[in-house]
Design a protein around this motif. Structure first.
Motif, PDB file in Angstrom:
ATOM      1  N   ILE A  22       4.320  -2.524  -9.624  1.00 19.31           N
ATOM      2  CA  ILE A  22       3.932  -1.749 -10.809  1.00 19.31           C
ATOM      3  C   ILE A  22       3.261  -0.440 -10.406  1.00 19.31           C
ATOM      4  CG2 ILE A  22       2.338  -1.723 -12.767  1.00 19.31           C
ATOM      5  CD1 ILE A  22       3.005  -4.723 -13.104  1.00 19.31           C
ATOM      6  N   THR A  23       2.383  -0.507  -9.420  1.00 20.66           N
ATOM      7  CA  THR A  23       1.650   0.706  -9.058  1.00 20.66           C
ATOM      8  C   THR A  23       2.495   1.707  -8.289  1.00 20.66           C
ATOM      9  OG1 THR A  23       0.749  -0.370  -7.091  1.00 20.66           O
ATOM     10  CG2 THR A  23      -0.608  -0.394  -9.070  1.00 20.66           C
ATOM     11  N   THR A  24       3.374   1.222  -7.410  1.00 21.50           N
ATOM     12  CA  THR A  24       4.179   2.159  -6.624  1.00 21.50           C
ATOM     13  C   THR A  24       5.542   2.415  -7.253  1.00 21.50           C
ATOM     14  OG1 THR A  24       5.174   0.427  -5.236  1.00 21.50           O
ATOM     15  CG2 THR A  24       3.107   1.399  -4.479  1.00 21.50           C
ATOM     16  N   GLY A  25       6.036   1.442  -8.024  1.00 25.07           N
ATOM     17  CA  GLY A  25       7.373   1.577  -8.598  1.00 25.07           C
ATOM     18  C   GLY A  25       8.467   1.419  -7.558  1.00 25.07           C
ATOM     19  N   SER A  26       8.119   0.910  -6.383  1.00 24.88           N
ATOM     20  CA  SER A  26       9.078   0.830  -5.290  1.00 24.88           C
ATOM     21  C   SER A  26       9.273  -0.614  -4.849  1.00 24.88           C
ATOM     22  CB  SER A  26       8.585   1.662  -4.104  1.00 24.88           C
ATOM     23  OG  SER A  26       9.396   1.443  -2.988  1.00 24.88           O
ATOM     24  N   ILE A  27      10.477  -1.103  -4.982  1.00 27.50           N
ATOM     25  CA  ILE A  27      10.797  -2.445  -4.499  1.00 27.50           C
ATOM     26  C   ILE A  27      10.733  -2.484  -2.972  1.00 27.50           C
ATOM     27  CG2 ILE A  27      13.299  -2.161  -4.367  1.00 27.50           C
ATOM     28  CD1 ILE A  27      11.743  -5.233  -5.843  1.00 27.50           C
ATOM     29  N   ARG A  28      10.971  -1.343  -2.336  1.00 33.55           N
ATOM     30  CA  ARG A  28      10.892  -1.260  -0.875  1.00 33.55           C
ATOM     31  C   ARG A  28       9.492  -1.519  -0.369  1.00 33.55           C
ATOM     32  NH1 ARG A  28      14.496   3.486   1.577  1.00 33.55           N
ATOM     33  NH2 ARG A  28      16.472   2.830   0.722  1.00 33.55           N
ATOM     34  N   THR A  29       8.497  -1.246  -1.169  1.00 34.33           N
ATOM     35  CA  THR A  29       7.117  -1.499  -0.783  1.00 34.33           C
ATOM     36  C   THR A  29       6.684  -2.900  -1.178  1.00 34.33           C
ATOM     37  OG1 THR A  29       6.655   0.842  -1.115  1.00 34.33           O
ATOM     38  CG2 THR A  29       4.760  -0.615  -0.970  1.00 34.33           C
ATOM     39  N   ALA A  30       7.099  -3.353  -2.346  1.00 38.56           N
ATOM     40  CA  ALA A  30       6.635  -4.642  -2.877  1.00 38.56           C
ATOM     41  C   ALA A  30       7.271  -5.841  -2.189  1.00 38.56           C
ATOM     42  CB  ALA A  30       6.900  -4.700  -4.375  1.00 38.56           C
ATOM     43  N   LEU A  31       8.538  -5.748  -1.842  1.00 35.86           N
ATOM     44  CA  LEU A  31       9.237  -6.896  -1.278  1.00 35.86           C
ATOM     45  C   LEU A  31       8.664  -7.341   0.077  1.00 35.86           C
ATOM     46  CD1 LEU A  31      11.490  -8.896  -1.835  1.00 35.86           C
ATOM     47  CD2 LEU A  31      13.050  -7.353  -0.661  1.00 35.86           C
ATOM     48  N   PRO A  32       8.364  -6.441   1.002  1.00 31.62           N
ATOM     49  CA  PRO A  32       7.737  -6.900   2.256  1.00 31.62           C
ATOM     50  C   PRO A  32       6.369  -7.549   2.036  1.00 31.62           C
ATOM     51  CG  PRO A  32       8.676  -4.732   2.562  1.00 31.62           C
ATOM     52  CD  PRO A  32       8.754  -5.032   1.095  1.00 31.62           C
TER      53      PRO A  32
END
Length: 108
Positions: A22-32
Motif C-alpha cells: 500500500i505504501t510503495t505501490g510496488s509488488i516488487r518491493t512487497a513480495l520479497p
C-alpha cells in the motif's frame, strides 16, 4: 509455543507485506518482504515439528523466494512504470490522494 509463534509470524508477514504494498505501490518491493517472513515462519515451524512436511514447506518457500527474486530482477521495467496499474481505479485514486496529502504536509 513455537507453533503459535510461527502462526503469529505468518499473520505479521501478511500484514507487513500488505502495508509495504500500500505504501510503495510496488509488488516488487512487497513480495520479497512477504516471502522472507514466510521463510522465517517455516524455519520456526521446522524447529518445533521435525517432520518431512515441515522440511518440505520451508524448502518450498525458499525456492519460491529465489525464483520470484530472479524473475523480479530480470523482468522488464514496463511494470515499474505504472506500479499501481493493477489496482482498481477507486483504490488507485485513494492512494494518489493520500500521497498528495503527504507531500502537502511535508512542504508546510
Amino acid at each position: 509455543m513455537l507453533e503459535a509463534a510461527a502462526t503469529l509470524l505468518v499473520a505479521a508477514a501478511l500484514g507487513t507485506a500488505a502495508l509495504v504494498l500500500i505504501t510503495t505501490g510496488s509488488i516488487r518491493t512487497a513480495l520479497p518482504v512477504l516471502l522472507d517472513l514466510l521463510a522465517a515462519a517455516g524455519v520456526i515451524r521446522l524447529a518445533s515439528a521435525n517432520t518431512w512436511a515441515a522440511v518440505g514447506s520451508a524448502a518450498l518457500v525458499v525456492v519460491i523466494r529465489k525464483l520470484t527474486a530472479a524473475g523480479l530482477i530480470h523482468s522488464d521495467d514496463s511494470a515499474s512504470a505504472a506500479p499501481l496499474a493493477w489496482l482498481p481505479a477507486c483504490l488507485r485514486g485513494l492512494l494518489e490522494r493520500l500521497r498528495s496529502r503527504e507531500g502537502e504536509a511535508c512542504s508546510r
